[in-house]
Design a protein around this motif. Structure first.
Motif, PDB file in Angstrom:
ATOM      1  N   THR A  52       4.404  -1.310  -4.910  1.00 52.43           N
ATOM      2  CA  THR A  52       5.094  -1.051  -3.644  1.00 52.43           C
ATOM      3  C   THR A  52       5.335  -2.358  -2.904  1.00 52.43           C
ATOM      4  OG1 THR A  52       2.975  -0.599  -2.545  1.00 52.43           O
ATOM      5  CG2 THR A  52       4.200   1.277  -3.404  1.00 52.43           C
ATOM      6  N   PRO A  54       8.169  -4.305   0.309  1.00 48.59           N
ATOM      7  CA  PRO A  54       9.314  -4.176   1.215  1.00 48.59           C
ATOM      8  C   PRO A  54      10.593  -4.531   0.465  1.00 48.59           C
ATOM      9  CG  PRO A  54       8.109  -6.197   1.674  1.00 48.59           C
ATOM     10  CD  PRO A  54       7.299  -5.455   0.654  1.00 48.59           C
ATOM     11  N   SER A 147       8.211   5.832  -2.318  1.00 50.25           N
ATOM     12  CA  SER A 147       8.926   5.104  -1.260  1.00 50.25           C
ATOM     13  C   SER A 147       8.747   5.802   0.076  1.00 50.25           C
ATOM     14  CB  SER A 147      10.419   5.020  -1.587  1.00 50.25           C
ATOM     15  OG  SER A 147      10.647   4.364  -2.807  1.00 50.25           O
ATOM     16  N   TYR A 161       8.663   0.880   2.642  1.00 49.66           N
ATOM     17  CA  TYR A 161       8.490   0.204   1.355  1.00 49.66           C
ATOM     18  C   TYR A 161       9.074   1.042   0.234  1.00 49.66           C
ATOM     19  CZ  TYR A 161       4.554   3.504   1.204  1.00 49.66           C
ATOM     20  OH  TYR A 161       3.788   4.637   1.243  1.00 49.66           O
ATOM     21  N   ALA A 226      10.017  -9.681   2.714  1.00 50.39           N
ATOM     22  CA  ALA A 226      10.426  -9.094   1.438  1.00 50.39           C
ATOM     23  C   ALA A 226      10.877 -10.131   0.426  1.00 50.39           C
ATOM     24  CB  ALA A 226      11.552  -8.089   1.665  1.00 50.39           C
TER      25      ALA A 226
END
Length: 351
Positions: A52, A54, A147, A161, A226
């Motif tokens: 997981t 961003p 997600s 995420y 990210a």
């Protein structure tokens, strides 16, 4: 009823080697990566696919397909003050501006307008939080179970995420929508602010569209948290492939490498051709015969010397009560002993 089972073993003879590893990559491997063929959903390559992370503005892929599915694209939106001046990338909407939903989708996907994202979300669902619930519903339909969405644009936010695999599933789902595909393949769009009639030209930030053979989508993204993120798509020889790179120092170069490898190492093969399905079944007295048919062709991406099996379960005889359109059997396709496709066989014509 006794049935005949035909098992046909087929090989793909392609003298290639599908290798994707950090040791052989010309460009730095991203923190998370996935390559998938769109029509079948077959995973062609993955690295940290379930981690997981961003995803920055690649979030807007699910924003766009949610809007397309829920809204009339010719509806006119009057921009409210609460969705202007959003930080990050913007198309500089002003309160009172009037645009169609479709034009704002181009602003969202070509210019990555965070103001477009919030304006569309509020128009669609009444609030950002309500729209995030709709995004979550879209993710569920895509099979993207790892997600969570806290906003429609991807700015850093707790509880926002995805994974490379989820994002790829979402994109493959979205690309099956013709309007989404049209938008993300567009290099340049002219929008109209309806109150003044002002024309505004938006150029696509996706550089892959300009230099990669067959490129036809989809979305860039970047935040400090990210890193550089990119979802790319391309079509060659009738095969459409999506690559996802999350936190990728060389996002365009790495995406090009992943897509090139996919097209080199896989071919989209027509395994079932409904027009050439040529079987006949008789009634027990053999006085009546029925042609049998299947409703769908089936294509699948196959690589080096991959062996697939076709199992065709057809009746030795049909009952006297058989009618055109009755289910008569089933055809199944196996790859590496795993079922990848099945469909019914039907009676078609009484000869």
């Amino acid at each position: 009823m006794k049935k005949i089972t035909l098992i046909i073993i087929c090989f793909m003879s392609i003298i290639i080697c599908w290798t994707f590893s950090s040791a052989t990559a010309a460009y730095e491997v991203s923190r998370g990566e996935v390559v998938m063929e769109v029509s079948s959903g077959r995973l062609l390559y993955s690295h940290n696919e379930s981690l997981t992370m961003p995803m920055a503005s690649t979030t807007k892929i699910i924003t766009a397909i949610t809007i397309i599915e829920k809204c009339d694209l010719q509806s006119v939106i009057e921009v409210g003050s609460e969705t202007t001046g959003i930080e990050g990338s913007s198309v500089y909407l002003k309160a009172g501006d009037r645009f169609t939903v479709e034009d704002l989708l181009y602003g969202l996907m070509l210019r990555s307008g965070n103001d477009c994202a919030e304006t569309l979300a509020v128009f669609c669902s009444g609030s950002i939080s309500a729209f995030c619930n709709e995004m979550q519903n879209t993710a569920t339909r895509c099979g993207a179970t790892d997600s969570r969405f806290a906003n429609p644009h991807g700015l850093p936010c707790k509880g926002h995420y995805t994974t490379a695999l989820d994002l790829c599933k979402i994109t493959c789902y979205a690309l099956k929508n013709s309007k989404f595909s049209e938008i993300v393949a567009t290099k340049r769009h002219t929008a109209t602010e309806l109150s003044s009639g002002t024309k505004i030209i938006w150029q696509n930030k996706n550089k892959l569209l300009n230099f990669f053979d067959g490129a036809d989508g989809v979305k860039t993204g970047y935040t400090k948290e990210a890193g550089r993120c990119f979802v790319g798509s391309a079509t060659r020889g009738g095969m459409r492939v999506v690559s996802v790179v999350l936190n990728s120092p060389q996002m365009f170069e790495r995406s090009e490498e992943l897509l090139d490898n996919a097209f080199t190492d896989f071919n989209l093969v027509k395994i079932i051709d409904k027009s050439r399905f040529d079987y006949v079944a008789f009634t027990p007295d053999r006085k009546n015969a029925y042609k049998l048919n299947v409703e769908n062709d089936f294509y699948y991406p196959l690589g080096i010397n991959e062996k697939f099996e076709i199992e065709c379960n057809i009746p030795e005889t049909l009952p006297y009560t058989a009618k055109i359109g009755d289910k008569a059997g089933e055809i199944k396709i196996y790859l590496k002993k795993q079922l990848i496709f099945s469909q019914n066989i039907y009676t078609l014509v009484n000869d």
